[in-house]
Design an enzyme around this catalytic site. Structure first.
Site, PDB file in Angstrom:
ATOM      1  CG  ASP A  66      29.717 -31.268   5.595  1.00  0.00           C
ATOM      2  OD1 ASP A  66      29.984 -32.185   6.392  1.00  0.00           O
ATOM      3  OD2 ASP A  66      30.511 -30.346   5.320  1.00  0.00           O
ATOM      4  CG  ASP A  89      31.322 -34.380  13.996  1.00  0.00           C
ATOM      5  OD1 ASP A  89      32.391 -35.024  13.985  1.00  0.00           O
ATOM      6  OD2 ASP A  89      30.245 -34.855  13.622  1.00  0.00           O
ATOM      7  CG  HIS A 131      -1.865  -1.147   1.295  1.00  0.00           C
ATOM      8  ND1 HIS A 131      -1.518  -2.313   1.954  1.00  0.00           N
ATOM      9  CD2 HIS A 131      -3.104  -1.350   0.790  1.00  0.00           C
ATOM     10  CE1 HIS A 131      -2.519  -3.181   1.869  1.00  0.00           C
ATOM     11  NE2 HIS A 131      -3.507  -2.624   1.171  1.00  0.00           N
ATOM     12  CG  HIS A 181      32.291 -34.483  10.011  1.00  0.00           C
ATOM     13  ND1 HIS A 181      32.867 -33.453  10.719  1.00  0.00           N
ATOM     14  CD2 HIS A 181      32.048 -33.985   8.774  1.00  0.00           C
ATOM     15  CE1 HIS A 181      32.939 -32.381   9.939  1.00  0.00           C
ATOM     16  NE2 HIS A 181      32.451 -32.664   8.761  1.00  0.00           N
ATOM     17  CG  HIS A 194      34.744 -33.493   4.760  1.00  0.00           C
ATOM     18  ND1 HIS A 194      33.686 -33.211   3.934  1.00  0.00           N
ATOM     19  CD2 HIS A 194      34.413 -32.972   5.963  1.00  0.00           C
ATOM     20  CE1 HIS A 194      32.755 -32.528   4.612  1.00  0.00           C
ATOM     21  NE2 HIS A 194      33.180 -32.390   5.844  1.00  0.00           N
TER      22      HIS A 194
END
Lengths: 448, 203
Positions: free
Chosen positions: A349, A208, A106, A211, A216
């Site tokens: 990931d 982490d 508006h 991992h 990876h």
């Protein structure tokens, strides 16, 4: 069952057991938006993203869109990006520079201070009876910055930002304050979507390191096998919920040129400023609840929740402000290769987080199966001679994750803003120069 | 220790050109370029990544800029403009880093693509223009090509991604079996926020 009792049962951080309902349940997510994202200090922007008066940035605080605007006095103000008339976004550009923001529904128009400065047909529609002063943009309760990192909170009772950041400051300094000029953020954000819960990203970046070896293997483990072999480092877990996995004697993941050369040249300066315990490290961190980064990869990111089972990653690249432009370009190239939706590291990931989300979405039994967060339990100390916080002198551990969920539980179940016990006394800083001298022989700019 | 190459020797990138009003190129050339793209798509969809990357010249550059939502007056005139190489990008590869991506795919441990995604690359709206220097001098055997793509990905059990966008290529005529090699590619993905969990396929 009362939701607080349910949360206490699901989050048994002391024994390292988490019920995955906290990653999928809608009622828990709604509570999270209010009790966590409505109260915690949340990252908004770095100074360089709002360089000049009128510069604005569209971002999110939890589920809500906010507009951060640099003021004429160089302060930053943060407003809900919602028109007071019908709640439409008043600004749909992701960033830019503006003097006014007109709602395209508006036409109600606001200035950079959030004041309602124009209402179409004020006379013929409102009989000049609308008190514009009362209808400015809704502003967050508090805004504060630490070394150019701006944060905001919706909660007026939240303690000062530096108390919230607590012992994380020591680790933040390692990447924001390593050169006299500090850092800047390269233009643009890489944004992508994971169909999973935002905490999966936040907890992984907090602690982490475990991992990396498997997830990876095809990137970090293939391009530079030495990177993931015999990793020396620590894990830091903050009582405030923050975490950092730090790898020693590395400065970048890749010996990029001219980036690698630049980093090599910077070693003495960084040692001088930070001391040997922080100057030559890489790693991954989470500032509770949803700011993370990879200092070695010059990466900074937010995990924006978009529902119990969806989040967006907003990923920036940071560079030393005073670095030569070719170094900044090389950093951009390196970041695009490793991080982001198409980054060789990050694609893997996404595979994990998204599939976990799919399983929780559809499963019942999988939601009941407690997850194991017990790594390194009982091997941490709150009195490390060098590093502040709860520290594990090992790269593998899950202390930061336990600390994250402990803090998360406090936010989720506490009526008051959940202040923790006062921080421990300031630890004595090392004489940086002296230690740097004695350890100089052991320092390398990157693994070779 | 890995070394990413320096940015010098960057191939000229294909400028944006308007195809409407340009004279059509010879039908044989048009057909040859489209034939090349169909063959390229086939390699990608057959998971022949090593053969695919060999289509790129040694000095090739492969870039996927981010797409922006900006105010009208602050919008870039060309979405491929990367602000002098400083704006972050989804992909900013040269031949060395492209080869590393292939090495990753061949490692057997690139879990995002192992098992590999089922992909289908549809390449259409191929617009070919003979390359020329700024002063109009033609560059023999070099072509600027804009084309549109639709890439469908299906992965594991139920995952589907559909990506639309444009490629801007510099193709060089090549005596070898493939007819052309790619000296430069800019991929304009038509998404601001990438709506998928990753971009682990090539475009």
């Amino acid at each position: 069952m009362d939701i607080n009792d349910r949360l206490q049962e699901l989050v048994d951080w002391e024994h390292g057991l988490i019920g995955p309902e906290i990653f999928i349940d809608d009622a828990i997510y709604r509570r999270e938006l209010e009790a966590l994202f409505g109260r915690a200090w949340l990252f908004i922007a770095h100074d360089s993203m709002l360089a000049a008066p009128g510069d604005f940035l569209n971002t999110y605080m939890g589920g809500d869109p906010v507009l951060a605007i640099r003021q004429k006095d160089m302060s930053v103000r943060v407003f809900l990006n919602a028109c007071r008339h019908r709640g439409m976004k008043i600004c749909r550009a992701e960033d830019g520079n503006a003097r006014t923001f007109m709602c395209t529904y508006h036409g109600w128009t606001y200035n950079t201070a959030g004041e309602l400065i124009n209402v179409p047909n004020l006379d013929t529609a409102y009989f000049n009876e609308l008190d514009q002063k009362r209808w400015g943009l809704v502003e967050v309760a508090q805004v504060a910055q630490y070394k150019g990192l701006w944060f905001a909170t919706f909660d007026p009772t939240a303690p000062p930002l530096e108390e919230f950041l607590g012992d994380m400051l020591y680790y933040i300094d390692a990447w924001v304050d390593r050169t006299p000029g500090g850092i800047e953020v390269l233009p643009g954000v890489v944004k992508w979507t994971i169909h999973g819960n935002w905490k999966l990203g936040a907890e992984q970046f907090g602690g982490d390191g475990y991992h990396a070896v498997i997830t990876h293997a095809s990137s970090l483990g293939t391009f530079d096998p030495s990177f993931l072999r015999d990793i020396k480092g620590i894990e830091f877990a903050s009582r405030q919920g923050h975490g950092y996995s730090m790898i020693f004697d590395r400065m970048t993941r890749f010996a990029d040129d001219p980036l690698g050369r630049y980093n090599q040249e910077q070693v003495p300066e960084r040692l001088e400023r930070l001391g040997p315990d922080r100057a030559n490290t890489v790693g991954n961190f989470t500032v509770f609840p949803n700011l993370s980064g990879l200092p070695g990869s010059a990466n900074l990111r937010m995990w924006h929740p978009k529902g119990p089972n969806e989040f967006e990653i907003w990923s920036w690249t940071i560079v030393d402000k005073d670095a030569p432009e070719e170094v900044k370009r090389a950093q951009r190239t390196s970041a695009a290769f490793t991080e982001g939706a198409a980054g060789v590291v990050e694609t893997d990931d996404g595979e994990n987080w998204d599939l976990i989300g799919q399983m929780l979405e559809r499963g019942v039994q999988t939601r009941k199966m407690a997850w194991n967060y017990q790594m390194g339990h009982g091997h941490e100390t709150d009195h490390d001679p060098v590093y502040p916080g709860r520290v594990l002198r090992n790269y593998f551990g899950e202390g930061p994750q336990r600390a994250f969920y402990r803090r998360w539980l406090e936010f989720m179940t506490s009526d008051e803003w959940p202040r923790t016990a006062p921080a421990e006394p300031e630890r004595v800083e090392h004489e940086a120069g002296e230690l740097a001298l004695s350890r100089k022989g052991a320092l390398r700019a990157d693994a070779s | 220790m890995l070394t990413l190459p320096e940015q010098s020797g960057r191939a000229r990138s294909a400028p944006k050109f308007r195809s409407l009003g340009l004279p059509p190129v010879a039908p044989e050339l048009q057909r040859a370029v489209e034939h090349f793209y169909h063959g390229e798509a086939e390699l990608l969809d057959d998971w022949e990544w090593r053969a695919w990357v060999e289509l790129f010249t040694a000095d090739a550059h492969y870039r996927m800029p981010i797409r922006r939502n900006r105010l009208r007056r602050q919008r870039k005139t060309d979405e491929a403009d990367d602000l002098g190489g400083l704006e972050v990008a989804h992909v900013d590869d040269d031949r060395t880093s492209l080869d590393m991506r292939i090495q990753q795919l061949e490692s057997g441990m690139h879990w995002a693509e192992d098992p590999p995604s089922r992909s289908r690359h549809l390449v259409t709206n191929v617009r070919v223009k003979a390359a020329a220097l700024d002063d109009g001098t033609p560059v023999e055997g070099e072509y600027h090509v804009r084309s549109n793509f639709l890439v469908y990905r299906n992965r594991l059990e139920a995952e589907v991604d559909v990506w639309a966008g444009e490629r801007r290529d510099v193709l060089r005529a090549d005596d070898g079996a493939t007819g052309f090699r790619i000296a430069d590619r800019i991929v304009l993905l038509d998404q601001n926020l990438v709506l998928s969990k990753n971009l682990s396929v090539f475009f």
